[in-house]
Design a protein around this motif. Structure first.
Motif, short mmCIF file in Angstrom:
data_model
loop_
_atom_site.label_atom_id
_atom_site.label_comp_id
_atom_site.label_asym_id
_atom_site.label_seq_id
_atom_site.Cartn_x
_atom_site.Cartn_y
_atom_site.Cartn_z
N ALA A 31 0.83 -1.21 0.00
CA ALA A 31 0.00 0.00 0.00
C ALA A 31 0.87 1.26 0.00
N VAL A 32 1.96 1.23 0.75
CA VAL A 32 2.90 2.36 0.74
C VAL A 32 3.42 2.58 -0.68
N PHE A 33 3.82 1.50 -1.33
CA PHE A 33 4.35 1.61 -2.69
C PHE A 33 3.29 2.15 -3.64
N ASP A 34 2.05 1.72 -3.46
CA ASP A 34 0.96 2.22 -4.30
C ASP A 34 0.82 3.74 -4.17
N VAL A 35 0.85 4.22 -2.93
CA VAL A 35 0.71 5.66 -2.70
C VAL A 35 1.89 6.42 -3.30
N VAL A 36 3.10 5.89 -3.11
CA VAL A 36 4.29 6.55 -3.63
C VAL A 36 4.23 6.63 -5.15
N VAL A 37 3.89 5.52 -5.79
CA VAL A 37 3.85 5.48 -7.26
C VAL A 37 2.77 6.42 -7.81
N GLU A 38 1.63 6.46 -7.16
CA GLU A 38 0.51 7.24 -7.68
C GLU A 38 0.57 8.72 -7.31
N ALA A 39 1.12 9.03 -6.12
CA ALA A 39 1.04 10.41 -5.65
C ALA A 39 2.35 10.99 -5.15
N GLY A 40 3.38 10.17 -5.00
CA GLY A 40 4.65 10.67 -4.48
C GLY A 40 4.80 10.38 -3.00
N ILE A 41 6.04 10.34 -2.55
CA ILE A 41 6.31 9.95 -1.17
C ILE A 41 5.80 10.99 -0.17
N GLY A 42 5.64 12.22 -0.62
CA GLY A 42 5.12 13.26 0.26
C GLY A 42 3.68 13.04 0.67
N GLN A 43 2.96 12.20 -0.07
CA GLN A 43 1.55 11.93 0.22
C GLN A 43 1.35 10.69 1.08
N VAL A 44 2.45 10.08 1.50
CA VAL A 44 2.34 8.89 2.35
C VAL A 44 1.98 9.31 3.78
N THR A 45 0.82 8.90 4.23
CA THR A 45 0.39 9.09 5.61
C THR A 45 -0.19 7.77 6.10
N LEU A 46 -0.35 7.63 7.40
CA LEU A 46 -0.94 6.40 7.92
C LEU A 46 -2.35 6.22 7.38
N ARG A 47 -3.10 7.31 7.27
CA ARG A 47 -4.46 7.23 6.75
C ARG A 47 -4.48 6.82 5.29
N ALA A 48 -3.62 7.43 4.48
CA ALA A 48 -3.58 7.11 3.05
C ALA A 48 -3.19 5.66 2.83
N VAL A 49 -2.24 5.18 3.61
CA VAL A 49 -1.79 3.80 3.47
C VAL A 49 -2.88 2.83 3.94
N ALA A 50 -3.54 3.17 5.03
CA ALA A 50 -4.63 2.32 5.51
C ALA A 50 -5.73 2.21 4.46
N ASP A 51 -6.08 3.33 3.85
CA ASP A 51 -7.11 3.31 2.81
C ASP A 51 -6.67 2.47 1.62
N ALA A 52 -5.41 2.63 1.21
CA ALA A 52 -4.90 1.88 0.06
C ALA A 52 -4.85 0.38 0.34
N ALA A 53 -4.60 0.04 1.60
CA ALA A 53 -4.51 -1.38 1.98
C ALA A 53 -5.86 -1.98 2.32
N GLY A 54 -6.88 -1.13 2.43
CA GLY A 54 -8.20 -1.62 2.82
C GLY A 54 -8.24 -2.04 4.28
N LEU A 55 -7.49 -1.31 5.12
CA LEU A 55 -7.42 -1.62 6.54
C LEU A 55 -7.86 -0.43 7.37
N ALA A 56 -8.20 -0.70 8.62
CA ALA A 56 -8.46 0.39 9.56
C ALA A 56 -7.13 1.01 9.93
N ILE A 57 -7.13 2.31 10.19
CA ILE A 57 -5.87 2.98 10.50
C ILE A 57 -5.24 2.39 11.76
N GLY A 58 -6.07 1.87 12.67
CA GLY A 58 -5.54 1.24 13.87
C GLY A 58 -4.73 0.00 13.55
N SER A 59 -5.10 -0.70 12.48
CA SER A 59 -4.35 -1.89 12.07
C SER A 59 -2.96 -1.52 11.59
#
Length: 211
Positions: A31-59
């Motif tokens: 999911a991190v790699f997806d966010v980096v490829v699509e939007a750049g490393i500056g857009q990597v947040t716990l929320r963005a990664v959780a959404d990309a992974a289909g997980l709750a942010i707590g996970s």
């Protein structure tokens, strides 16, 4: 008295779902790699990664308490994946009669020639660029930046492509070629498609072997 059916319902326990820790971490890294490829490393947040992974942010927080920790771990994951694949090729290099072909395969692990390596190279470029000013990424950026030179040196020496007196110069030339191809093929894949990039590597290695 409760009948048996009601009793079974009342005392039925919910079995907790067993989570495969390794699989979950890999899912988060992807999911991190997806966010980096699509939007750049500056857009990597716990929320963005959780959404990309289909997980709750707590996970995600269960494994990585902060953005910095997550990005640092994902950066090291890229390095480990590339290193592991190169190591598989290296085991075939010493004593092989087909050293040029093996050397070509090793170098191509650093180029965006497949869907897998294309993602990794884009992440690699983002890390190296951001690492210049981001202390969280500086160590990983240094390892990635020097990685191509280390690989080039290994190939020049173990594949016995040139005399030892020329190994330093040819190592730098080979590393510069790979870095340049990785950048150009990632930014302009239409101008430098995989087949052409691989042909450039093959031609360079053949010229080295005849030097």
């Amino acid at each position: 008295m409760l009948n048996k059916k009601v009793a079974r319902t009342c005392y039925k326990r919910t079995v907790p779902k067993v989570v495969d820790t390794g699989e979950r971490r890999q899912r988060i890294f992807e999911a991190v790699f997806d966010v980096v490829v699509e939007a750049g490393i500056g857009q990597v947040t716990l929320r963005a990664v959780a959404d990309a992974a289909g997980l709750a942010i707590g996970s995600v927080r269960h494994y990585f308490s902060s953005r910095d920790e997550l990005i640092g771990a994902a950066s090291e994951e890229v390095i480990e994946r590339i290193t592991a694949r190169i190591a598989e090729h290296r085991d075939r290099l010493d004593g092989s009669k087909d050293r040029l072909a093996i050397a070509e395969d090793m170098l191509c692990e650093l180029l965006p020639l497949t869907e897998l390596t294309s993602r990794e190279v884009l992440v690699w470029l983002e890390i190296v660029t951001s690492g210049r000013t981001d202390p969280v990424l500086s160590a990983s950026a240094d390892r990635l930046f020097t990685g191509s030179r280390t690989l080039a040196g290994l190939i020049v020496m173990h594949a016995e492509l040139v005399p030892k007196s020329e190994s330093v110069l040819e190592t730098e030339r080979l590393a510069a070629m790979i870095d340049g191809l990785a950048l150009r093929a990632s930014l302009h894949p239409d101008q430098l498609p995989p087949a052409l990039a691989r042909s450039v590597v093959r031609r360079h290695l053949r010229q080295l072997s005849k030097a």
